[in-house]
Design a protein around this motif. Structure first.
Motif, PDB file in Angstrom:
ATOM      1  N   THR A  63     -38.100 -16.881 -46.295  1.00 15.64           N
ATOM      2  CA  THR A  63     -38.025 -17.938 -45.277  1.00 15.64           C
ATOM      3  C   THR A  63     -37.291 -17.445 -44.039  1.00 15.64           C
ATOM      4  OG1 THR A  63     -38.036 -19.635 -47.000  1.00 15.64           O
ATOM      5  CG2 THR A  63     -37.228 -20.283 -44.820  1.00 15.64           C
ATOM      6  N   LEU A  64     -36.179 -16.782 -44.239  1.00 12.06           N
ATOM      7  CA  LEU A  64     -35.385 -16.277 -43.125  1.00 12.06           C
ATOM      8  C   LEU A  64     -36.180 -15.252 -42.313  1.00 12.06           C
ATOM      9  CD1 LEU A  64     -32.531 -16.533 -41.895  1.00 12.06           C
ATOM     10  CD2 LEU A  64     -31.801 -14.700 -43.429  1.00 12.06           C
ATOM     11  N   ASP A  65     -36.903 -14.383 -42.994  1.00 10.06           N
ATOM     12  CA  ASP A  65     -37.700 -13.371 -42.304  1.00 10.06           C
ATOM     13  C   ASP A  65     -38.756 -14.010 -41.402  1.00 10.06           C
ATOM     14  OD1 ASP A  65     -36.253 -11.410 -43.557  1.00 10.06           O
ATOM     15  OD2 ASP A  65     -37.760 -11.005 -45.099  1.00 10.06           O
ATOM     16  N   GLY A  66     -39.227 -15.189 -41.796  1.00 12.53           N
ATOM     17  CA  GLY A  66     -40.243 -15.863 -41.001  1.00 12.53           C
ATOM     18  C   GLY A  66     -39.712 -16.556 -39.765  1.00 12.53           C
ATOM     19  N   PHE A  67     -38.404 -16.609 -39.605  1.00 12.95           N
ATOM     20  CA  PHE A  67     -37.825 -17.316 -38.463  1.00 12.95           C
ATOM     21  C   PHE A  67     -37.944 -16.526 -37.154  1.00 12.95           C
ATOM     22  CE2 PHE A  67     -34.603 -19.895 -41.182  1.00 12.95           C
ATOM     23  CZ  PHE A  67     -35.625 -20.757 -41.544  1.00 12.95           C
ATOM     24  N   GLY A  68     -38.008 -15.229 -37.221  1.00 10.03           N
ATOM     25  CA  GLY A  68     -38.032 -14.422 -36.012  1.00 10.03           C
ATOM     26  C   GLY A  68     -36.626 -14.036 -35.575  1.00 10.03           C
ATOM     27  N   GLU A  69     -36.527 -12.946 -34.812  1.00  9.47           N
ATOM     28  CA  GLU A  69     -35.234 -12.373 -34.467  1.00  9.47           C
ATOM     29  C   GLU A  69     -34.364 -13.327 -33.651  1.00  9.47           C
ATOM     30  OE1 GLU A  69     -33.420  -8.407 -32.211  1.00  9.47           O
ATOM     31  OE2 GLU A  69     -35.552  -8.511 -32.763  1.00  9.47           O
ATOM     32  N   ASP A  70     -34.961 -14.015 -32.665  1.00  7.69           N
ATOM     33  CA  ASP A  70     -34.170 -14.899 -31.817  1.00  7.69           C
ATOM     34  C   ASP A  70     -33.566 -16.048 -32.613  1.00  7.69           C
ATOM     35  OD1 ASP A  70     -34.733 -13.338 -29.661  1.00  7.69           O
ATOM     36  OD2 ASP A  70     -36.284 -14.657 -28.833  1.00  7.69           O
ATOM     37  N   ARG A  71     -34.351 -16.616 -33.523  1.00  9.59           N
ATOM     38  CA  ARG A  71     -33.830 -17.736 -34.307  1.00  9.59           C
ATOM     39  C   ARG A  71     -32.752 -17.265 -35.279  1.00  9.59           C
ATOM     40  NH1 ARG A  71     -37.156 -22.161 -38.017  1.00  9.59           N
ATOM     41  NH2 ARG A  71     -35.329 -23.435 -38.508  1.00  9.59           N
ATOM     42  N   ARG A  72     -32.925 -16.085 -35.839  1.00  9.41           N
ATOM     43  CA  ARG A  72     -31.903 -15.563 -36.751  1.00  9.41           C
ATOM     44  C   ARG A  72     -30.597 -15.321 -36.000  1.00  9.41           C
ATOM     45  NH1 ARG A  72     -36.226 -12.324 -38.712  1.00  9.41           N
ATOM     46  NH2 ARG A  72     -35.267 -10.438 -37.837  1.00  9.41           N
ATOM     47  N   LYS A  73     -30.700 -14.836 -34.771  1.00  9.11           N
ATOM     48  CA  LYS A  73     -29.500 -14.662 -33.962  1.00  9.11           C
ATOM     49  C   LYS A  73     -28.853 -16.016 -33.678  1.00  9.11           C
ATOM     50  CE  LYS A  73     -26.651 -12.580 -30.998  1.00  9.11           C
ATOM     51  NZ  LYS A  73     -26.057 -13.714 -30.287  1.00  9.11           N
TER      52      LYS A  73
END
Length: 524
Positions: free
Chosen positions: A490-500
């Motif tokens: 699920t986290l991997d699907g969020f994209g780099e900007d959202r994870r940041k």
């Protein structure tokens, strides 16, 4: 010419958590020649600043045990905390008792904590012909037995250890198979309280004369320690502990299975046994408690899921964490797998937080020196892990605030289960959860100021604000854990900007809650 020794007796040391008639140090007691030593010392009362009720419980139980021995004609040397000659260390008090030259040997039962065990072993090594340290056979699994079980295993899992203890004790066994066809009924032990469902009234133990005097001493001598003494109601004698155990098996065990994980505002006890303090002090035989619970099931007075869950807590978890502690110490106490480096927020001590679940748990700890296992694991432990609190601070807090906390049982539960600081020795994954878990298992979230449905922002439940940031922050350490595969997908699907953004959200929450590095100033 060598003069014959005038030493004829044995000094028998009994520690504050060894208050058992059948203690190995007492098995060959000779009342005519031997002396039992019990000592209340500041070293043991203050190596962490134990809860006032915890100190009062231990001292009152020790004083009552001394009286119990004396009524049986046994000689007791009892050193009180306010004795002007008290040297305030166990080893020093043994040495003082030996000073008159009367005793030919010292006999003791191995102690439960590494710190004191090292001190006593050092004393014994200096006088090997004088000191005998015996195994503590009040446990089902000896240290040697646990080492044999652990040898060669790449992972040490309680479930498989528990099955061996079931086979060895015969508890809930039908031949070589588990009763009911399953080893574990945990899936049936997670009911949330329905509306109007509340635990039955339960027996508590008003302080007797000895306990009242001890409470007064603790209030006078340890005024600045955490907690209150007003609601003290812990058993301090074997007879009182027996009454609590009997009440639990008769009135609460039938509901324990269904609701052992449930939480409710201002309901600290729920269906829990309240016997862990008595077991850890030595007032209750844990195997006997298990057999009595099993008898209740056989008689149709308690369901199998309740009895299995109760027995698993004792011959499963309790024995397992003791085995882990002694197998892995002292290195275990230095483990910090997630490199947690934040300080413990002040509200863990004050209870001054708008998080309803945390405030209620801290109030229970302050007023009763107690919270049940889900409050410890999924409220205070889960939050400390998500905040990144250093495991030393977490260990210290649990050791201080709970009356049943001894390092051998506390540390594997906090460093292992609660914070995953041991990297997976005790638990197979971090027990990280968002606010949804608290909402599902309690009535805390409805009136709470924080919105358990909101994921971000100052009004959102802090568990939600912290959860995804915790996973992202610890990606390199946790990504390969198979039990976390789904949340990381699920986290991997969020994209780099959202994870940041999730990392930033979690960091803002950590700082606002006072979980800062020791060199930093907490937020106002």
């Amino acid at each position: 010419m060598t003069q014959p020794s005038t030493r004829t007796g044995t000094l028998r040391l009994v520690l504050g958590d060894q208050l058992s008639d059948g203690l190995s140090a007492l098995t060959d007691l000779d009342p005519a020649r031997d002396l039992i030593l019990l000592a209340e010392v500041r070293d043991e009362a203050t190596y962490v600043r134990h809860h006032k009720q915890k100190i009062a419980l231990a001292f009152a139980a020790m004083r009552s045990f001394a009286v119990r021995l004396e009524t049986r004609g046994v000689s007791v040397r009892y050193v009180r905390i306010d004795d002007p000659d008290n040297r305030h260390s166990i080893v020093a008090e043994v040495e003082r008792a030996l000073a008159d030259g009367r005793f030919e040997r010292v006999v003791m039962t191995e102690c439960g904590e590494w710190r004191l065990a090292q001190a006593l072993s050092g004393f014994a090594s200096a006088s090997p012909s004088l000191v005998e340290i015996r195994p503590d056979d009040r446990f089902v699994c000896s240290h040697d037995r646990f080492r044999r079980w652990a040898s060669g295993k790449s992972q040490l899992r309680m479930e498989f250890f528990y099955r061996e203890m079931r086979r060895e004790t015969g508890l809930l066994m039908e031949g070589d198979q588990p009763a009911g066809g399953k080893w574990n009924y945990d899936a049936e032990n997670r009911r949330k309280l329905g509306k109007g469902v509340r635990p039955p009234r339960r027996l508590r133990t008003p302080p007797d004369e000895i306990a009242r005097g001890t409470i007064a001493d603790v209030a006078r001598l340890f005024p600045d320690h955490f907690g209150t003494l007003d609601a003290f109601a812990w058993p301090t004698t074997a007879e009182q502990a027996e009454a609590i155990l009997a009440d639990f098996i008769e009135n609460l065990l039938p509901g324990f299975g269904d609701w052992q994980d449930a939480m409710a505002e201002s309901e600290p006890w729920m269906w829990h046994g309240l016997i862990s303090t008595s077991i850890n002090l030595g007032l209750i035989d844990p195997l006997d408690a298990c057999r009595r619970a099993e008898a209740a099931w056989k008689a149709g007075r308690a369901p199998l899921n309740a009895v299995e869950g109760f027995i698993r807590q004792i011959i499963g978890w309790r024995e397992f964490v003791r085995g882990i502690y002694w197998l892995k110490m002292p290195e275990y106490a230095r483990r910090n797998h997630l490199d947690a480096d934040r300080g413990l927020p002040w509200f863990y001590w004050s209870g001054e937080t708008d998080m309803a679940c945390v405030a209620d748990t801290v109030r229970s700890a302050r007023d009763h020196a107690y919270a049940h296992h889900i409050q410890r694991l999924m409220v205070t432990g889960n939050l400390a892990m998500l905040l990144g609190v250093h495991p030393d601070a977490v260990d210290d807090w649990y050791m201080v605030v709970f009356a049943d906390a001894y390092e051998w049982v506390e540390m594997p539960n906090t460093r292992g289960m609660a914070t995953f600081a041991d990297g997976g020795i005790v638990g197979s994954k971090p027990y990280a959860a968002s606010g949804a878990y608290i909402d599902r298992m309690s009535d805390y979230c409805g009136p709470c100021r924080y919105d358990v449905k909101a994921k971000s922002g100052e009004g959102a439940c802090p568990f939600n604000r912290l959860y995804w940031g915790f996973l992202e922050r610890n990606r390199d350490r946790l990504r390969d854990n198979v039990r976390l595969a789904m949340p990381y997908r699920t986290l991997d699907g969020f994209g780099e900007d959202r994870r940041k953004a999730l990392l930033d959200e979690a960091e803002a929450c950590r700082v606002s809650m006072g979980a800062v590095r020791p060199s930093s100033e907490p937020a106002e």
